[in-house]
Scaffold this active site. Sequence first.
Site, PDB file in Angstrom:
ATOM      1  N   GLY A  21       0.780  -1.321   0.013  1.00 26.32           N
ATOM      2  CA  GLY A  21      -0.050   0.013  -0.195  1.00 26.32           C
ATOM      3  C   GLY A  21       0.984   1.259  -0.114  1.00 26.32           C
ATOM      4  O   GLY A  21       0.552   2.204  -0.671  1.00 26.32           O
ATOM      5  N   TYR A 157      -6.419 -16.309   7.143  1.00 20.99           N
ATOM      6  CA  TYR A 157      -5.997 -15.422   5.975  1.00 20.99           C
ATOM      7  C   TYR A 157      -6.499 -16.104   4.782  1.00 20.99           C
ATOM      8  O   TYR A 157      -7.090 -15.415   3.926  1.00 20.99           O
ATOM      9  CB  TYR A 157      -4.614 -15.138   5.995  1.00 20.99           C
ATOM     10  CG  TYR A 157      -4.076 -14.353   4.929  1.00 20.99           C
ATOM     11  CD1 TYR A 157      -4.124 -12.637   5.117  1.00 20.99           C
ATOM     12  CD2 TYR A 157      -3.385 -14.999   3.982  1.00 20.99           C
ATOM     13  CE1 TYR A 157      -3.551 -12.382   4.375  1.00 20.99           C
ATOM     14  CE2 TYR A 157      -3.019 -14.043   2.717  1.00 20.99           C
ATOM     15  CZ  TYR A 157      -3.062 -12.677   2.879  1.00 20.99           C
ATOM     16  OH  TYR A 157      -2.428 -11.720   2.152  1.00 20.99           O
TER      17      TYR A 157
END
Length: 339
Positions: A21, A157
Amino acid sequence: MQLKPINQQVVAVVGASSGIGRETALKFAQGGAKVVVSARSEPGLKSLVEEIRSWGGEAIYTIADVSDFQQVKAIADKTVAEYGRLDTWVNAAATGIIAPFEQITPEEFERVVDVTLMGQVYGAMAALPYLKQQGRGSLIHISSVEGRRSLPLQSPYSAAKHGLEGFLESLRVELQHEKLPINVTSILPSTINTPFYNKVRTKLGVKPTGIPPYYQPKIVTDAILYVAEHPMRDLIVGDAGKVLDLLQRVSPELVDAILLVIAFAGQRTDEPKSEDAPDNVFTAIPGYDRIEGDFRSLSIPSFLDWWDMNPTLKWGAVALGVVGVAAFLGGWRKISDLS
């Protein structure tokens, strides 16, 4: 579907304080986009915005926990309030727990799903109304190869990433049915050298690692910027991920056997780490507001991604290959007939 050039876009990047990100936000800003960055780590966001502004880029930040829809909606609202519109929304926030399933509590499992799946669902919910106002745009979701093939010791996850793939398939077709030119792309990275494995919770007794080989974050951020201008359905990033996906399609049982051999030892380092060590599952932790993790020495180049981002050359090469095989077989038949 026609998307705006990067230098004409307003982009929101969620999960921007570190890793993929963070580098994504920097590259969008370097390309001339106006950027809004969000995460839980205010120091990470501040340093990111300061870096962007230091060389003349435009960026603001807002703190948000993506497990709370109202906080995610506030990101979209602030983006439009500041820059008048939203063109591209990048969902990169995630967390995880590396542990055998039986050692994971219900609260831990739920939290990973809340951040890693529901955070992305909330992002789409918050961004879509503004993208519809624009009449076009992109939702770019950072998934994982674990959305195609789960790994042992990463059940929350993997479950979240499988759920994300199912959600995006449904949403994509609904938008197509409405004839809305909004691109929905899933980016599925292989093992990437980010601080993810520094920050997640572990119950292995040692610092965890992804299963090598690693790739540098750049290959993922290059893919994100590419799909922000060139609509794509999905893109597996990293050659190892492409091979894993192919093997999973051919024989899941074969992949089971491979993972039995490599996945348990392959996710452990020799560095002791307590279950009580700080992690980012429920709160942000300091010290990891950077792009890279600790595994550069295990990183290798990826060669096949270039073909995915150059489809004309890719399919031209495929066509030449087919013609070449056909010509070879034709010549072989002639020789056979003469004999």
